[in-house]
Design a protein around this motif. Structure first.
Motif, PDB file in Angstrom:
ATOM      1  N   ASN A  33     -21.934  37.416  19.474  1.00 31.28           N
ATOM      2  CA  ASN A  33     -20.540  36.534  19.778  1.00 31.28           C
ATOM      3  C   ASN A  33     -19.485  36.545  18.609  1.00 31.28           C
ATOM      4  OD1 ASN A  33     -22.243  35.374  18.085  1.00 31.28           O
ATOM      5  ND2 ASN A  33     -22.087  33.311  19.321  1.00 31.28           N
ATOM      6  N   ALA A  87     -19.129  25.003  11.135  1.00 33.68           N
ATOM      7  CA  ALA A  87     -17.606  24.618  11.296  1.00 33.68           C
ATOM      8  C   ALA A  87     -17.896  23.137  12.086  1.00 33.68           C
ATOM      9  CB  ALA A  87     -16.787  25.503  12.404  1.00 33.68           C
ATOM     10  N   PHE A 143     -27.266  34.777  18.005  1.00 33.33           N
ATOM     11  CA  PHE A 143     -27.314  34.455  19.481  1.00 33.33           C
ATOM     12  C   PHE A 143     -28.027  35.553  20.399  1.00 33.33           C
ATOM     13  CE2 PHE A 143     -24.769  31.095  17.621  1.00 33.33           C
ATOM     14  CZ  PHE A 143     -25.135  30.056  18.092  1.00 33.33           C
ATOM     15  N   ALA A 182     -20.701  30.101  18.393  1.00 32.74           N
ATOM     16  CA  ALA A 182     -20.558  30.958  17.091  1.00 32.74           C
ATOM     17  C   ALA A 182     -19.943  30.069  15.553  1.00 32.74           C
ATOM     18  CB  ALA A 182     -19.800  32.031  17.362  1.00 32.74           C
ATOM     19  N   ALA A 183     -18.862  29.213  16.292  1.00 36.36           N
ATOM     20  CA  ALA A 183     -18.149  28.551  15.202  1.00 36.36           C
ATOM     21  C   ALA A 183     -19.202  27.522  14.616  1.00 36.36           C
ATOM     22  CB  ALA A 183     -17.001  28.045  15.786  1.00 36.36           C
ATOM     23  N   ILE A 213     -18.183  31.376  21.748  1.00 36.17           N
ATOM     24  CA  ILE A 213     -17.456  31.325  20.612  1.00 36.17           C
ATOM     25  C   ILE A 213     -17.453  29.987  20.151  1.00 36.17           C
ATOM     26  CG2 ILE A 213     -14.912  31.215  20.148  1.00 36.17           C
ATOM     27  CD1 ILE A 213     -15.825  34.063  20.710  1.00 36.17           C
ATOM     28  N   ILE A 240     -14.457  28.003   5.321  1.00 36.28           N
ATOM     29  CA  ILE A 240     -14.488  26.848   5.559  1.00 36.28           C
ATOM     30  C   ILE A 240     -15.482  25.829   4.526  1.00 36.28           C
ATOM     31  CG2 ILE A 240     -13.790  26.767   8.017  1.00 36.28           C
ATOM     32  CD1 ILE A 240     -16.468  26.672   8.781  1.00 36.28           C
ATOM     33  N   HIS A 241     -16.271  26.484   3.958  1.00 27.28           N
ATOM     34  CA  HIS A 241     -17.218  25.663   3.048  1.00 27.28           C
ATOM     35  C   HIS A 241     -16.702  25.870   1.508  1.00 27.28           C
ATOM     36  CE1 HIS A 241     -20.157  24.736   6.213  1.00 27.28           C
ATOM     37  NE2 HIS A 241     -20.093  26.168   6.666  1.00 27.28           N
ATOM     38  N   LEU A 272      -7.536  30.914  21.347  1.00 19.58           N
ATOM     39  CA  LEU A 272      -8.072  31.665  22.607  1.00 19.58           C
ATOM     40  C   LEU A 272      -7.412  31.107  23.833  1.00 19.58           C
ATOM     41  CD1 LEU A 272     -11.594  32.615  21.889  1.00 19.58           C
ATOM     42  CD2 LEU A 272      -9.728  34.092  22.264  1.00 19.58           C
ATOM     43  N   PHE A 287     -16.177  36.458  16.884  1.00 16.18           N
ATOM     44  CA  PHE A 287     -14.869  35.846  16.868  1.00 16.18           C
ATOM     45  C   PHE A 287     -14.034  36.900  17.272  1.00 16.18           C
ATOM     46  CE2 PHE A 287     -16.463  32.877  13.339  1.00 16.18           C
ATOM     47  CZ  PHE A 287     -17.025  31.942  14.512  1.00 16.18           C
ATOM     48  N   PRO A 288     -12.880  36.482  18.089  1.00 15.12           N
ATOM     49  CA  PRO A 288     -11.856  37.532  18.407  1.00 15.12           C
ATOM     50  C   PRO A 288     -11.082  37.813  17.255  1.00 15.12           C
ATOM     51  CG  PRO A 288     -11.556  35.429  19.740  1.00 15.12           C
ATOM     52  CD  PRO A 288     -12.920  35.534  18.928  1.00 15.12           C
ATOM     53  N   LYS A 289     -11.342  38.051  16.207  1.00 10.47           N
ATOM     54  CA  LYS A 289     -10.575  38.182  14.914  1.00 10.47           C
ATOM     55  C   LYS A 289     -11.030  39.498  14.369  1.00 10.47           C
ATOM     56  CE  LYS A 289     -10.366  33.290  14.054  1.00 10.47           C
ATOM     57  NZ  LYS A 289      -8.961  32.666  14.352  1.00 10.47           N
ATOM     58  N   TYR A 337     -14.974  33.870   7.382  1.00  9.25           N
ATOM     59  CA  TYR A 337     -14.506  32.394   8.065  1.00  9.25           C
ATOM     60  C   TYR A 337     -15.399  31.415   7.606  1.00  9.25           C
ATOM     61  CZ  TYR A 337     -13.883  28.555  11.179  1.00  9.25           C
ATOM     62  OH  TYR A 337     -13.483  27.305  11.726  1.00  9.25           O
ATOM     63  N   GLN A 380     -12.896  21.700  13.696  1.00  8.10           N
ATOM     64  CA  GLN A 380     -12.428  23.104  12.928  1.00  8.10           C
ATOM     65  C   GLN A 380     -12.563  24.030  14.216  1.00  8.10           C
ATOM     66  OE1 GLN A 380     -15.212  22.931   9.705  1.00  8.10           O
ATOM     67  NE2 GLN A 380     -13.496  23.017   8.225  1.00  8.10           N
ATOM     68  N   THR A 381     -13.996  23.886  14.876  1.00 11.91           N
ATOM     69  CA  THR A 381     -14.074  24.863  16.072  1.00 11.91           C
ATOM     70  C   THR A 381     -13.088  25.007  16.962  1.00 11.91           C
ATOM     71  OG1 THR A 381     -16.268  24.409  15.867  1.00 11.91           O
ATOM     72  CG2 THR A 381     -15.788  25.448  18.007  1.00 11.91           C
ATOM     73  N   VAL A 393     -23.056  19.332  10.370  1.00 18.25           N
ATOM     74  CA  VAL A 393     -22.295  20.621  10.112  1.00 18.25           C
ATOM     75  C   VAL A 393     -22.940  21.320   8.710  1.00 18.25           C
ATOM     76  CG1 VAL A 393     -20.062  21.186   9.231  1.00 18.25           C
ATOM     77  CG2 VAL A 393     -20.434  19.710  11.172  1.00 18.25           C
ATOM     78  N   ARG A 407     -22.256  37.318   9.219  1.00 16.96           N
ATOM     79  CA  ARG A 407     -21.435  36.575   9.329  1.00 16.96           C
ATOM     80  C   ARG A 407     -22.401  35.077   8.816  1.00 16.96           C
ATOM     81  NH1 ARG A 407     -18.606  34.916  14.871  1.00 16.96           N
ATOM     82  NH2 ARG A 407     -21.142  34.438  15.492  1.00 16.96           N
ATOM     83  N   HIS A 453      -9.496  26.150  15.239  1.00 18.51           N
ATOM     84  CA  HIS A 453      -9.546  27.575  14.576  1.00 18.51           C
ATOM     85  C   HIS A 453      -9.894  28.571  15.683  1.00 18.51           C
ATOM     86  CE1 HIS A 453     -10.731  25.933  10.133  1.00 18.51           C
ATOM     87  NE2 HIS A 453      -9.266  25.734  10.784  1.00 18.51           N
ATOM     88  N   HIS A 454     -10.589  28.384  16.764  1.00 16.79           N
ATOM     89  CA  HIS A 454     -11.249  29.200  17.719  1.00 16.79           C
ATOM     90  C   HIS A 454     -10.848  28.909  19.344  1.00 16.79           C
ATOM     91  CE1 HIS A 454     -13.247  31.259  14.485  1.00 16.79           C
ATOM     92  NE2 HIS A 454     -13.820  29.973  14.025  1.00 16.79           N
TER      93      HIS A 454
END
Lengths: 433, 281
Positions: B124, A326, B120, A320-321, A317, B140-141, A339, B126-128, B136, A330-331, B110, B190, A334-335
């Motif tokens: 993966n 991010a 990957f 991924a962020a 996770i 953020i950008h 969790l 996000f759990p959203k 997302y 932020q990582t 970043v 994403r 936000h994530h």
């Protein structure tokens, strides 16, 4: 077929099979033994738990009923000095009215009224005083007063003291027992739920003693602890886990946090005494002081729980962020933190529940004192539930012993509620897949 | 035209273009969208990559192949500076993206990662929700000024990832409720939602079944027209199917790199030959 008929190869095979069967049997036996030990351990643990809770329940449940008497009281004008209302002995007035109800008269030495006063709570005298202060015209009239029986009299009604109990152990004379029976027969005594116990604070008279002051004190102290320990602990853990470089310094900090979690809680009490009372002059025995000390005590546990909750968040996770651009902050915010939230909340609430039951450090900072009122601010003197239990356990009066058990029940209910909140919070956050 | 239906023609095109690239001269930076020169990576004292130089041209798929532990994923993670997040990792050498050294102090990792997306091995999301997964990055950008714009970006990203038809009616469903292949396409959506120039894929199909794999490969070929794609793969068949250029990694170094059909039909190094014919690895 005889053994002689077997070739060497066949007999070796048979032997190998027999051996493997024996091995298998041993394996099953070992497993069965292990299961038995496991079950026995659980049953033993459950038995102790049932024994403990059963004993507390049996000893304490009777506190939740009490007996109240309602009496018509003749407020004699020549007994009341309107110039000094508080100076009048209203307890005697109540006792005389009770004697009159039973058709008895006081003797010249006042022995009968003294014995009557010993079974009726002094609370009724205060009630008359309050009502006269409000309305002086009541003097000379008959007013009905309702109040609790003395704790020993209630114990007789509850059957915990009987005529067979030796006089030294029951602290009630035969004449008082006769009166108690008679009062009950006349229907002026009624049993009911003991609201006094839940709505009043500590008192020297057991029938007027309650846990409310201690409950409020505990809640205030826990509020201070939660406000300090939760944010500081979560931030410290987040920084250490997500941002801090892994080097010698963070290793030292980590080892020390783990050690602090194992420091006996009374040491934190000493620390509180030295730092908060002597140096920072925080008022003694206040919820603020108790909260500060318990916050210090809870911090290591909260940090450890939060760190393991953060570590349980899969690294994929974070990757991924980071991979969508991010920043580290932020990582995390936000994530990772969302969790880790259920685990963090569980850790925080459980360590607060632990703090709720803590007694030793509070003894060091002077919370073990007789506090008859409800604390009004965070700096006023207060007592808390576990300390209240400690104080009552040391009291000599029989009725305080059942109140000790009842206070334990209240404390356990408080804790069960907190753990319930922990479970609900975890469910609530976990439902977000 | 999909690559599945006619892979040969795209290979031919690549070969021609490759020749053109080769004749363009010796200026390496001018050739690749991403151009690595003498890249070495150390994890603590252990060196994982040895002086890797490789060009990854724009609008092409470059496949990195090689046995496990040969450093191809390590190299991939240099390109978006994901190795920065590993304590004790050190990257030497130059990686040029559009004429700019990405390891330069002035380059913010970043912002770099917004230009260089990554997919990957294990999906993966996000759990959203599905929507939030794609939204997302742009959010953020600051790519979208309002909700409609954001919804447009999400929709076009999902469309480009070939997932829109399957999820259009359940954008609020959790991303994790999708199947493995759908999740991987969601993750690609994403990545492209932040309009990257380069997309890195670290064995994107190794956790997927053949049908899902075919869909991802098809998608990679579609995306090739807009991005520079670098893919690490264990499957030589996959490298042959989706890539135009291939680099063979062995023991932390590039043994051979070139046009894919060249590598697969006429490898110059015996180790490459042994690997692609399945004699080791």
């Amino acid at each position: 077929m005889t053994d002689a008929a077997l070739t060497p190869a066949q007999s070796a095979k048979a032997r190998a099979r027999a051996e493997s069967e024996a091995r298998l049997k041993r394996r099953y036996r070992a497993e069965a033994r292990f299961r038995f030990y496991g079950r026995a351990a659980i049953i033993l643990a459950l038995a102790f738990l049932v024994l403990l809770l059963g004993r507390i329940g049996l000893q304490g449940y009777s506190t939740f009923t009490d007996y109240r008497v309602s009496l018509p009281v003749q407020v004699n004008a020549d007994r009341v000095d309107m110039a000094d209302l508080g100076g009048s002995n209203f307890n005697l007035t109540v006792a005389e009215s009770a004697l009159a109800l039973l058709g008895e008269t006081d003797d010249p030495y006042g022995e009968a009224s003294a014995e009557m006063m010993a079974i009726l709570s002094g609370d009724m005298g205060f009630q008359i005083l309050d009502r006269l202060r409000e309305d002086p015209s009541l003097v000379g009239q008959t007013i009905t007063v309702q109040g609790p029986m003395k704790a020993n009299a209630s114990l007789y009604y509850k059957g915990q003291i009987s005529r067979d109990t030796e006089v030294g152990g029951r602290l009630l004379s035969d004449r008082q027992l006769d009166w108690l029976d008679e009062l009950r027969e006349r229907g002026v005594v009624s049993g009911g739920f003991n609201w006094t116990f839940l709505s009043r604070s500590d008192s020297t008279e057991p029938e007027q003693a309650g846990v409310w002051g201690a409950v409020v004190g505990s809640a205030m102290m826990l509020f201070v602890t939660a406000m300090l320990a939760a944010p500081i602990g979560v931030l410290a853990a987040t920084y250490l886990e997500e941002f801090a470089p892994k080097n010698r310094w963070t290793d030292i900090i980590e080892v020390n946090i783990n050690n602090l979690a194992a420091v006996p809680s009374i040491i934190y009490g000493l620390l509180g005494l030295a730092v908060f009372i002597n140096w920072l002059a925080v008022p003694r025995s206040s919820p603020l002081l108790g909260g500060l000390v318990l916050a210090l005590m809870s911090l290591p546990t909260i940090i450890i729980a939060t760190r393991s909750a953060l570590r349980a968040v899969p690294p994929s996770i974070r990757e991924a962020a980071l991979a969508v651009g991010a920043s580290r902050t932020q990582t995390v915010f936000h994530h990772v933190l969302p969790l880790a939230m259920p685990g963090m909340m569980t850790g925080v609430i459980l360590s607060l529940a632990h703090a709720l039951g803590e007694t030793a450090p509070l003894l060091m900072i002077g919370m073990v004192s007789f506090v008859p009122g409800v604390p009004e601010t965070l700096t006023s003197a207060a007592t808390v539930l576990p300390v209240q239990i400690f104080i009552w356990e040391n009291a000599s009066e029989r009725a305080f012993h059942e109140r000790t058990a009842a206070a334990i029940i209240v404390l356990l209910v408080f804790m069960v509620l907190m753990n319930l909140v922990a479970v609900l919070v975890r469910r609530r956050f976990e439902r977000r897949w | 035209m999909t690559p599945m239906s006619n892979p040969r023609s795209s290979f031919k095109m690549t070969a021609q273009r490759d020749d053109a690239l080769a004749s363009a001269g010796t200026s390496r930076a001018a050739v690749g969208k991403v151009s690595a020169t003498d890249v070495s990576v150390f994890y603590g004292d252990k060196q994982a990559l040895f002086d890797v130089s490789l060009d990854m041209p724009d609008r092409m798929v470059t496949a990195l192949i090689g046995p496990s532990g040969c450093g191809k994923s390590t190299f991939l993670r240099c390109i978006n500076r994901m190795n920065d997040t590993i304590p004790g990792a050190r990257v030497d050498g130059k990686i040029i993206l559009d004429g700019e050294d990405i390891n330069d102090r002035k380059v913010d990792p970043v912002l770099l990662r917004a230009r260089v997306g990554m997919v990957f091995q294990k999906p993966n999301p996000f759990p959203k929700s599905i929507f939030e997964n794609v939204a997302y990055g742009p959010r953020i950008h600051g790519f979208a000024d309002n909700k409609t714009e954001l919804a447009d970006i999400v929709e076009s990203s999902l469309k480009r990832a070939g997932l829109w038809k399957e999820v259009a009616d359940r954008l609020q469903a959790p991303g994790t409720s999708l199947s493995g292949g759908q999740q991987q396409r969601l993750v690609i959506a994403r990545a492209i939602a932040v309009s990257p120039e380069v997309i890195l894929m670290d064995e994107p199909c190794s956790a997927l079944d053949p049908i899902a794999t075919a869909k991802i490969e098809e998608l990679i070929d579609d995306l090739r027209s807009q991005y520079c794609i670098v893919i690490v793969t264990h499957s030589m068949a996959q490298a042959a199917r989706v890539s135009q250029r291939t680099a063979f990694f062995h023991m932390g170094a590039v043994v051979e790199a070139g046009a894919t059909d060249e590598i697969f039909t006429n490898p110059r190094d015996t180790r490459t030959q042994d690997y692609i014919t399945g004699r080791f690895g």
